[in-house]
Design a protein around this motif. Structure first.
Motif, PDB file in Angstrom:
ATOM      1  N   UNK B  27      -6.917  -9.326   2.071  1.00 12.91           N
ATOM      2  CA  UNK B  27      -6.746 -10.068   0.711  1.00 12.91           C
ATOM      3  C   UNK B  27      -7.437  -9.361  -0.370  1.00 12.91           C
ATOM      4  N   UNK B  28      -8.666  -8.215   0.364  1.00 13.29           N
ATOM      5  CA  UNK B  28      -9.566  -8.136  -0.917  1.00 13.29           C
ATOM      6  C   UNK B  28      -9.516  -7.500  -1.894  1.00 13.29           C
ATOM      7  N   UNK B  29     -10.673  -8.050  -2.837  1.00  9.72           N
ATOM      8  CA  UNK B  29      -9.938  -8.069  -4.585  1.00  9.72           C
ATOM      9  C   UNK B  29     -10.225  -6.496  -5.342  1.00  9.72           C
ATOM     10  N   UNK B  30      -9.139  -5.535  -6.113  1.00  8.47           N
ATOM     11  CA  UNK B  30      -9.236  -4.805  -6.210  1.00  8.47           C
ATOM     12  C   UNK B  30      -8.654  -3.153  -5.711  1.00  8.47           C
ATOM     13  N   UNK B  31      -8.110  -3.860  -4.586  1.00  9.54           N
ATOM     14  CA  UNK B  31      -7.946  -2.774  -3.689  1.00  9.54           C
ATOM     15  C   UNK B  31      -6.580  -1.822  -4.692  1.00  9.54           C
ATOM     16  N   UNK B  32      -6.348  -0.503  -4.233  1.00 11.01           N
ATOM     17  CA  UNK B  32      -5.385  -0.076  -4.657  1.00 11.01           C
ATOM     18  C   UNK B  32      -4.464  -0.755  -4.888  1.00 11.01           C
ATOM     19  N   UNK B  33      -2.915  -0.539  -5.748  1.00 13.61           N
ATOM     20  CA  UNK B  33      -1.816  -1.249  -5.646  1.00 13.61           C
ATOM     21  C   UNK B  33      -1.216  -0.817  -4.411  1.00 13.61           C
ATOM     22  N   UNK B  34      -0.809  -2.056  -4.340  1.00 14.44           N
ATOM     23  CA  UNK B  34       0.835  -2.062  -2.923  1.00 14.44           C
ATOM     24  C   UNK B  34       0.303  -1.424  -1.784  1.00 14.44           C
ATOM     25  N   UNK B  35      -1.286  -1.353  -1.753  1.00 14.23           N
ATOM     26  CA  UNK B  35      -1.771  -0.615   0.181  1.00 14.23           C
ATOM     27  C   UNK B  35      -2.382  -2.662   1.512  1.00 14.23           C
ATOM     28  N   UNK B  36      -2.216  -3.407   0.190  1.00 10.89           N
ATOM     29  CA  UNK B  36      -2.391  -4.248   0.919  1.00 10.89           C
ATOM     30  C   UNK B  36      -1.320  -5.390   1.215  1.00 10.89           C
ATOM     31  N   UNK B  37       0.056  -4.795   1.316  1.00 10.94           N
ATOM     32  CA  UNK B  37       0.894  -5.953   1.259  1.00 10.94           C
ATOM     33  C   UNK B  37       1.826  -5.268   1.565  1.00 10.94           C
ATOM     34  N   UNK B  38       1.565  -6.064   3.110  1.00  9.57           N
ATOM     35  CA  UNK B  38       2.437  -5.594   4.138  1.00  9.57           C
ATOM     36  C   UNK B  38       4.236  -5.793   4.279  1.00  9.57           C
ATOM     37  N   UNK B  39       4.301  -5.863   5.354  1.00  9.41           N
ATOM     38  CA  UNK B  39       6.058  -6.470   5.598  1.00  9.41           C
ATOM     39  C   UNK B  39       7.184  -7.505   5.128  1.00  9.41           C
ATOM     40  N   UNK B  40       5.822  -8.508   5.218  1.00  4.60           N
ATOM     41  CA  UNK B  40       5.569 -10.120   5.123  1.00  4.60           C
ATOM     42  C   UNK B  40       5.511  -9.721   4.160  1.00  4.60           C
ATOM     43  N   UNK B  41       4.492  -9.937   3.308  1.00  3.99           N
ATOM     44  CA  UNK B  41       4.013  -9.538   2.114  1.00  3.99           C
ATOM     45  C   UNK B  41       5.971  -8.995   0.526  1.00  3.99           C
ATOM     46  N   UNK B  42       6.470  -7.768   1.124  1.00  7.63           N
ATOM     47  CA  UNK B  42       6.687  -7.810   0.360  1.00  7.63           C
ATOM     48  C   UNK B  42       8.467  -8.047   0.533  1.00  7.63           C
ATOM     49  N   UNK B  43       8.304  -9.042   1.929  1.00 10.93           N
ATOM     50  CA  UNK B  43       9.761  -9.410   2.681  1.00 10.93           C
ATOM     51  C   UNK B  43      10.728  -9.198   2.831  1.00 10.93           C
ATOM     52  N   UNK B  44      10.966  -7.849   3.595  1.00  8.15           N
ATOM     53  CA  UNK B  44      11.376  -6.943   4.146  1.00  8.15           C
ATOM     54  C   UNK B  44      12.593  -7.736   5.263  1.00  8.15           C
ATOM     55  N   UNK B  45      13.959  -8.331   4.962  1.00  4.80           N
ATOM     56  CA  UNK B  45      14.708  -9.318   5.342  1.00  4.80           C
ATOM     57  C   UNK B  45      13.584  -9.097   7.325  1.00  4.80           C
ATOM     58  N   UNK B  46      13.991  -9.897   7.809  1.00  5.30           N
ATOM     59  CA  UNK B  46      14.041 -10.359   9.259  1.00  5.30           C
ATOM     60  C   UNK B  46      12.611 -10.428   9.772  1.00  5.30           C
ATOM     61  N   UNK B 144      -0.131  -6.944  -4.164  1.00  4.16           N
ATOM     62  CA  UNK B 144      -1.692  -6.626  -3.233  1.00  4.16           C
ATOM     63  C   UNK B 144      -1.879  -8.394  -3.260  1.00  4.16           C
ATOM     64  N   UNK B 145      -1.262  -9.299  -4.298  1.00  2.00           N
ATOM     65  CA  UNK B 145      -1.781 -10.821  -4.368  1.00  2.00           C
ATOM     66  C   UNK B 145      -0.894 -11.540  -3.618  1.00  2.00           C
ATOM     67  N   UNK B 146       0.380 -10.848  -2.989  1.00  8.96           N
ATOM     68  CA  UNK B 146       1.632 -11.752  -2.654  1.00  8.96           C
ATOM     69  C   UNK B 146       0.750 -12.376  -1.600  1.00  8.96           C
ATOM     70  N   UNK B 147       1.143 -13.218  -1.241  1.00  6.55           N
ATOM     71  CA  UNK B 147       0.635 -14.228   0.139  1.00  6.55           C
ATOM     72  C   UNK B 147      -0.684 -14.678   0.077  1.00  6.55           C
ATOM     73  N   UNK B 148      -1.945 -13.739  -0.777  1.00  3.58           N
ATOM     74  CA  UNK B 148      -3.336 -14.305  -0.851  1.00  3.58           C
ATOM     75  C   UNK B 148      -3.116 -16.721  -1.106  1.00  3.58           C
ATOM     76  N   UNK B 149      -3.633 -17.071   0.461  1.00  3.14           N
ATOM     77  CA  UNK B 149      -3.776 -18.189   0.705  1.00  3.14           C
ATOM     78  C   UNK B 149      -4.338 -18.944  -0.799  1.00  3.14           C
ATOM     79  N   UNK B 150      -3.989 -19.913  -1.211  1.00  3.29           N
ATOM     80  CA  UNK B 150      -4.291 -21.493  -2.007  1.00  3.29           C
ATOM     81  C   UNK B 150      -4.367 -22.404  -1.913  1.00  3.29           C
ATOM     82  N   UNK B 151      -5.489 -23.082  -2.916  1.00  4.86           N
ATOM     83  CA  UNK B 151      -5.077 -24.157  -2.341  1.00  4.86           C
ATOM     84  C   UNK B 151      -4.902 -25.256  -4.233  1.00  4.86           C
ATOM     85  N   UNK B 152      -4.148 -25.742  -4.020  1.00  6.78           N
ATOM     86  CA  UNK B 152      -3.975 -26.593  -5.435  1.00  6.78           C
ATOM     87  C   UNK B 152      -3.768 -28.121  -5.494  1.00  6.78           C
TER      88      UNK B 152
END
Lengths: 95, 476
Positions: B27-46, B144-152
Motif C-alpha cells: 500500500x506504499x504511497x508514490x510507487x510506480x503506477x500499477x506496480x502494487x496492483x496484483x491479480x485481486x486488485x485488477x479483478x482478474x476472473x476467478x 495502486x490505490x485499488x483495494x487500499x483499506x479505508x475506514x469511513x
C-alpha cells in the motif's frame, strides 16, 4: 408485482446493457415473473429469523498483514488493450 | 431570519496497513503506477478476496477510542457502480452491518465541551486513480490505490457551525494519529472529508434539504467550503428559491462551491452481501485484548496535563493536540527539571512559532526536546534571563550546539553578582544626573529608563530582578 418498461430500461442502464426493443419487452415479462416468485416468499413470516448474509454456515478467514505480492505489471499489462507509462489507458472519462 | 446550519461529516481514513484490505499487494504511497496492483486488485476472473486481520484490528481500535459498539458480527457488501478505476464493477464495503456503530467524539468550542455522535464506522476498499491529463484523448488508470483499506467514519448531523466541523475533524485526526492506525496525511489523501450541509430557520426541528460537499482535503478548505455552502443556501432560500439535493465541489482556487452536474443521475448502488466473503466475527476476547493495547488518548492526556503539570485547559489542549507534541513536551519537562508551566510556554509559544515560520514538522525540528530542556534548565537556575534565552534558542535552531555550548561560547551568562551590578548601576546614575533629579522629583516612570540603561551596559545579561532591587535602593 410487475415491472414497467421504464424499470427495465433503468436496470439495463445501471448494468450498462444495451437492449433491443424486443429484448426489453421480453425482460419486462421474465423479470416480472421472478419478482412474483419472490413475492410468494415474502408471504412467509420471517419476524423471528435473522437475515442470512451468506448461504454457508462459515466465518470469514483472516490473513496476516504482509505485502508479499510480486510486481506483475508487465504480465498483467501484456493482455491490456492499451497502456502507456505504466498506466492502463481507457476511453476518456469526462469528469 | 436567523438560520441554523446542520452539518454531518463523512471522513475516509486510510489505514496504515502494509498490504491491501483483501490482497497481499503493498500500500506504499508514490510507487510506480500499477506496480502494487496484483491479480485481486485488477479483478482478474476467478480471484478471491482474503481479509487483512490488521485492518479489522485497527477498526476495533478506532471503535473503542470513540466509545462505540463493536459489532461481533459484521457483513461485507458490494456497492455496484461502473467507473474505469474500479475494475470489479463494485466496491467491497459494509452496508447494513458495519463493524463499528454508535460512538461519539467530544469537541471543545469556546471552552465548552460538546458531544458529537458517530453513527457508524465501516471498512471498505479504496478505488484506483484516474489520470485525466491527456493521453492521446484517453484516460490513464493507476490501480495502486485499488483495494487500499479505508475506514469511513460517519457523524450524526450534530454539528452546527463550520468551526464545530473543523474541531470535530481535528479531533478525529488526532485520534487516528494517537492510535497509529493512519498517517493522517491529507495531501496524500489519507484523510478525506465529505460534508453534508443544510440550513433551517433557528428553532425549527425538521432538517432542510442538504447538499453534499465532496473532497475537501485540508482543515482550512473544510471551513471555507462549509462557510460558502451555508451562505449560498441562505441566498437561495432568502431569494425565494429551494435548495436542491445534489453533490457539490469546493473549488479552493475560486473559493466557491459548485454543482457537479451530470454525476447525479440516480445513484443506485444495489448493495447486496458479498458472496465471496462470509460474515466477519470479532470475538469479545479479541476486543478486550485490543483494548489493553490502546495508548493514552487525547482527552485523558489533557486531563493528566492539567492535574499533573498544573497547566491551563488551553495549554493542555494545545500540547496534547498531537501525540508527538505531547511526548516532546513531557520529555522537555523531564530534561529541564524546571517549572512545567515555563516549559509549556517554550514549547507552545516559542518552538511552535519557529516551526510555523520555517514550515518545519516537529519531528524535523533542529531543536529537540533534550536541547530545549537544557535551555529551560538554564533559565530556571538563573544562568540566563528569558530574554537572552530567546537568543540562545535561535542559535540552537541554527545549529550552533546545545544551550550550554551557546551560552559559554557567546558569554551570555547572566550577571548575578550584586557588587558587579551595583557598580554598573552607580555608573548609570552618575552619567544621568538630570534623570535622577526628575525621578526624585516624582517621575516614577523613569525607572524603566534606568533599567534599560543598565541592561544596555551589560548587553542584557544583568539579572532583571536584582537590577530593579538595587535601583530602588539607590534611588529611594
Amino acid at each position: 408485482m410487475s415491472l414497467s418498461r421504464q424499470d427495465v430500461e433503468k436496470i439495463a442502464e445501471l448494468a450498462r446493457l444495451k437492449l433491443t426493443d424486443d429484448e426489453i419487452a421480453d425482460y419486462t415479462q421474465t423479470l416480472s415473473r421472478i419478482l412474483s416468485l419472490v413475492e410468494q416468499m415474502n408471504a412467509a413470516d420471517t419476524n423471528d429469523v435473522e437475515p442470512m448474509a451468506h448461504p454457508q454456515d462459515t466465518r470469514l478467514r483472516f490473513r496476516d498483514d504482509a505485502a508479499t505480492a510480486p510486481d506483475r505489471r508487465d504480465a498483467l499489462q501484456a493482455i491490456a488493450p492499451k497502456t502507456e507509462a505504466g498506466l492502463y489507458l481507457v476511453p476518456k472519462v469526462v469528469e | 431570519m436567523e438560520w441554523e446550519p446542520v452539518i454531518g461529516l463523512e471522513v475516509h481514513v486510510q489505514l496504515r496497513t502494509q498490504s491491501k484490505l483483501f490482497s497481499d499487494a503493498a500500500t506504499k504511497y508514490g510507487a510506480d503506477p500499477n506496480t502494487q496492483a496484483c491479480d485481486v486488485d485488477v479483478a482478474l476472473p476467478g480471484v478471491l478476496p482474503v481479509m487483512n486481520v490488521e485492518a479489522a484490528r485497527m477498526a476495533v481500535k478506532l471503535g473503542l477510542a470513540i466509545d462505540a459498539a463493536i459489532n461481533q458480527r459484521s457483513v461485507f457488501a458490494r456497492k455496484n457502480y461502473f467507473y474505469p478505476d474500479l475494475p470489479k464493477g463494485y466496491q467491497i464495503s459494509q452496508y447494513e452491518l458495519p463493524i463499528v456503530e454508535h460512538g461519539h467524539i467530544d469537541i471543545e468550542i469556546d471552552g465548552d465541551t460538546k458531544r458529537i455522535g458517530v453513527t457508524r464506522a465501516h471498512l471498505e476498499e479504496d478505488a484506483g486513480k484516474s489520470l485525466h491529463e491527456d493521453f492521446h484523448g484517453m484516460t490513464g488508470i493507476d490501480l495502486n490505490r485499488s483495494g487500499t483499506p479505508l475506514i469511513e467514519v460517519v457523524s450524526e448531523p450534530d454539528l452546527r457551525s463550520p468551526q464545530e466541523a473543523v474541531a470535530y475533524l481535528k479531533k478525529l485526526h488526532a485520534l487516528v494519529r494517537y492510535l497509529d492506525i493512519s498517517d493522517g496525511n491529507m495531501q496524500e489523501g489519507s484523510f478525506r472529508c465529505d460534508a453534508n450541509i443544510s440550513i433551517r430557520p433557528k428553532g425549527q426541528k425538521e432538517f432542510g434539504t442538504r447538499a453534499e460537499l465532496k473532497n475537501i482535503n485540508s482543515f482550512r478548505f473544510v471551513e471555507r467550503g462549509i462557510i460558502h455552502e451555508i451562505e449560498r443556501q441562505i441566498d437561495v432560500l432568502e431569494s425565494g428559491g429551494t435548495v436542491v439535493q445534489e453533490t457539490r465541489l469546493y473549488d479552493s482556487a475560486k473559493d466557491e462551491t459548485r454543482s457537479m452536474r451530470g454525476k447525479e443521475e440516480a445513484h443506485d448502488y444495489r448493495y447486496f452481501p458479498d458472496p465471496d466473503l462470509p460474515p466477519m466475527t470479532i470475538e469479545d476476547a479479541v476486543v478486550e485484548e485490543i483494548r489493553q493495547t490502546l495508548p493514552e488518548l487525547p482527552d485523558a492526556k489533557k486531563a493528566r496535563f492539567i492535574s499533573d503539570y498544573g497547566l491551563s485547559a488551553y495549554d493542555a489542549g494545545v500540547l496534547t493536540a498531537s501525540r508527538e507534541l505531547a511526548d516532546y513536551y513531557e520529555q522537555t519537562v523531564a530534561e529541564s527539571g524546571a517549572d512545567a508551566k515555563l516549559v509549556a510556554n517554550w514549547v507552545a509559544v516559542e518552538l511552535a512559532a519557529y516551526l510555523n515560520k520555517h514550515a518545519v514538522e516537529l519531528a524535523d525540528s533542529p531543536v529537540n526536546a533534550t536541547m530545549l530542556g537544557g535551555l529551560v534548565k538554564r533559565i530556571a537556575d538563573n544562568t540566563i534571563s528569558g530574554k537572552i534565552a530567546k537568543e540562545v534558542f535561535e542559535a540552537m535552531w541554527n545549529g550552533e550546539g546545545d544551550a550550554d555550548a551557546v551560552i559559554e561560547k557567546q558569554g551570555l551568562q547572566q550577571i548575578t553578582d550584586s557588587s558587579a551590578i551595583e557598580a554598573i548601576v552607580d555608573e548609570v546614575l552618575t552619567n544621568n544626573p538630570a534623570q535622577v533629579e526628575q525621578f526624585r522629583g516624582g517621575q516614577q516612570k523613569l525607572m524603566g529608563f534606568f533599567v534599560g540603561q543598565v541592561m544596555k551596559a551589560t548587553q542584557g545579561k544583568a539579572n532583571p530582578q536584582q537590577v530593579n532591587q538595587i535601583l530602588k535602593a539607590k534611588l529611594g
